[in-house]
Scaffold this active site. Structure first.
Site: not given
Length: 611
Positions: A401, A530, A532
């Site tokens: 990001c 993102h 994750e």
């Protein structure tokens, strides 16, 4: 539908989210479909406008919901996909009721907390509990509801009253209460103190809810005599009191709880009809293996996280979990090094030289570096310098990001020689706005106005040798979750790619840059999304897996094996045959061991002394 309400006592932050997830994990191992709801008694509509220091990270769902980080625990533990409605806040409930009142749905009646707010809470829970959350499309059989905060908080009173009524609405055989309480052990006496738990349970019972299970959190296991004391004062049988001490891994909690016969108890209490269970090592095998593996890793690596909110580790919960998942997959224990981005900036050499030199020292000793997301001006220059250091020194790097955007800014300044290049978020009058605002996602208010949720990224056909594409299984497109309102300026793309910075992934309209990759570097990857958020304990996120492998110089061998791990991983050295394969793959991916010092991609500029 069956319901398990998880409440907290004494203090917040004792692990209700992990315990709620563990209830679900146990039931899923028994073949029960499970969903989860998190209740946050704050007035905010969602978590989108929170500072990470206030409430930890903001977790993003597929549908773009910005929610509490505990929903990340639910998705990781249960391997389900939740919706924004699975996170209930006081703000959402009151807005729902006020909108109905303005619409005239209450026919002129006085709108009150009881019954209108409490009814709205119960209706919301019943509606959300029916939604499928797994790929099977089956309706859940059990809904686990976590009530944030602790019993006694004035903010949560309406929710407690709603569930007092709810237990009669759905009948006792369909409703179970688990109360999580801290049992402190003062060092002065070394004795576990039960009074806080007694007080908490007494208050819960006074509000009309009686716990069926008491989960005692403590640093060390509590003894049988302590359980009997709690049982005597809290009107709960000793076998319904579970002691959960601090464990090496949160993924050990489901097995630890099931060792107390949790599935059998829940089956009887909620009439789930679970058939007689085989030995725990059979139906809980995945969790036993995962816990054992994560607590017995012998090799180590250190990954630096150059962030803006490093004073609170919960600000980067999903990133730390994703790193652990990747490390576990390849057999490495991941040590985390949190580095405050602003401490890397040159001004700190004057203001706090100790912090400055410590930050640079920590960055230098890391095996790999992550520059994660964030908002605002503070620390951006430090992130840019971390990107530059990783690029020049061939340090494995993953930008996420804002980390993606700072990598672009750094390259523009030091390789394209665009003096003053910046993001319009930080410098509105920059002469080279290489990162710009997306106005359609920012209509004048903060909450819920970004580019949010799952979006498709397409790999360019011209980049078949992309490392990140190989890590994703050589797919043509992928779906990942986003949370941003700035993007790379498309006017500069051609200039970047002419200088060796390749945007290998774009959005479906091929206008927004999603993934960048640097040629002639062991691993220099940055993504606008993102990754994750979609990492799972048994299925780590590909960008994180690539970073961990590259940090130990194992990435090329991984590619040479067709993206398969050696059954002997980890090991200190590879066979001579593997080295040949490594060189072959290096040639295929245009990786060379001898870098041209005169290459524009590695041109040095003014760089701080790090001691």
């Amino acid at each position: 539908m069956k319901y398990i309400l998880v409440t907290g006592g004494v203090i917040s932050g004792v692990g209700k989210g992990v315990i709620s997830s563990s209830f679900g994990a146990i039931l899923k191992c028994c073949g029960i479909e499970v969903t989860s709801i998190k209740i946050d008694p704050y007035i905010n509509l969602d978590a989108g406008t929170f500072s990470p220091y206030e409430h930890g990270e903001v977790y993003v769902l597929d549908d773009g919901g910005e929610v509490d980080l505990d929903l990340g625990n639910y998705e990781r533990f249960l391997n389900i996909t939740l919706h924004r409605e699975n996170n209930i806040t006081t703000g959402k409930i009151y807005k729902h009721v006020i909108d109905k009142e303005r619409h005239g749905d209450y026919l002129g009646k006085t709108v009150q907390v009881v019954p209108h707010i409490t009814d709205a809470i119960q209706e919301w829970v019943e509606k959300v509990a029916q939604k499928p959350v797994s790929d099977s499309g089956k309706a859940p059989q059990v809904c686990i509801i976590e009530l944030g905060g602790i019993i006694g908080d004035i903010e949560s009173m309406a929710f407690v009253e709603a569930f007092r009524q709810f237990q009669f609405r759905v009948k006792r055989e369909n409703f179970c209460v688990a109360h999580v309480s801290l049992v402190p052990q003062p060092k002065t006496t070394g004795e576990h103190k039960t009074k806080p738990t007694q007080t908490s349970v007494r208050e819960l019972r006074g509000l009309g809810l009686s716990p069926d299970i008491i989960v005692c959190r403590s640093e060390k296991p509590i003894g049988q005599s302590v359980k009997e004391k709690i049982s005597n004062f809290c009107h709960v049988a000793p076998e319904q009191i579970i002691s959960i001490p601090d464990l090496k891994s949160v993924y050990q909690v489901p097995v630890f709880m099931e060792n107390h016969g949790m599935a059998e108890y829940l089956s009887k209490r909620l009439q789930l009809g679970i058939t007689p269970l085989p030995p725990i090592r059979k139906y809980m095998r995945p969790w036993i293996d995962l816990g054992d593996r994560m607590t017995n890793l012998k090799s180590e690596i250190t990954i630096g996280i150059v962030g803006k909110y490093t004073r609170l580790e919960d600000s980067y919960t999903s990133i730390t979990k994703a790193l652990k998942h990747a490390g576990n997959k390849v057999g490495y224990h991941v040590n985390l090094m949190f580095i405050e981005a602003s401490n890397l900036e040159a001004v700190m050499l004057r203001d706090d030289p100790v912090a400055y030199h410590n930050a640079w020292h920590n960055l230098c000793i890391c095996d790999g570096v992550i520059v994660p997301g964030g908002f605002g001006k503070r620390g951006v220059e430090g992130k840019i310098m971390a990107c530059q250091w990783c690029r020049i020194n061939l340090k494995p790097f993953l930008g996420i990001c804002l980390g993606f955007q700072t990598a672009v800014i750094e390259y523009a300044r030091n390789v394209l020689n665009l003096e003053g290049a910046h993001s319009t978020e930080v410098c509105e009058d920059t002469p080279h706005p290489v990162v710009i605002d997306m106005p359609e996602h920012n209509p004048g208010q903060m909450g819920g106005t970004m580019r949010l949720g799952k979006r498709t990224t397409i790999f360019k056909a011209s980049d078949n040798n992309s490392r990140i594409k190989l890590l994703y299984g050589n797919k043509e497109q992928i779906d990942e979750r986003h949370r941003h309102r700035y993007e790379v300026n498309p006017d500069y793309i051609k200039r970047f790619e002419e200088k060796g910075l390749h945007f290998v992934g774009v959005d479906v309209d091929q206008k927004r840059m999603e993934i960048l990759e640097l040629e002639n570097h062991p691993y220099y990857v940055a993504v606008q999304y993102h990754p994750e958020y979609l990492s799972r304990p048994l299925n780590p996120s590909p960008p994180f897996l690539g970073l961990v492998l590259a940090a130990k110089d194992r990435l090329r061998v991984y590619f040479s094996r067709g993206c398969k791990l050696s059954p002997r991983e980890p090991q200190s050295d590879y066979d001579s045959d593997d080295v040949g394969l490594e060189e072959l793959t290096a040639n295929k991916l245009n990786i060379t061991n001898d870098h041209d010092d005169n290459s524009s991609a590695y041109s040095s500029s003014s760089f701080p002394e790090t001691g």
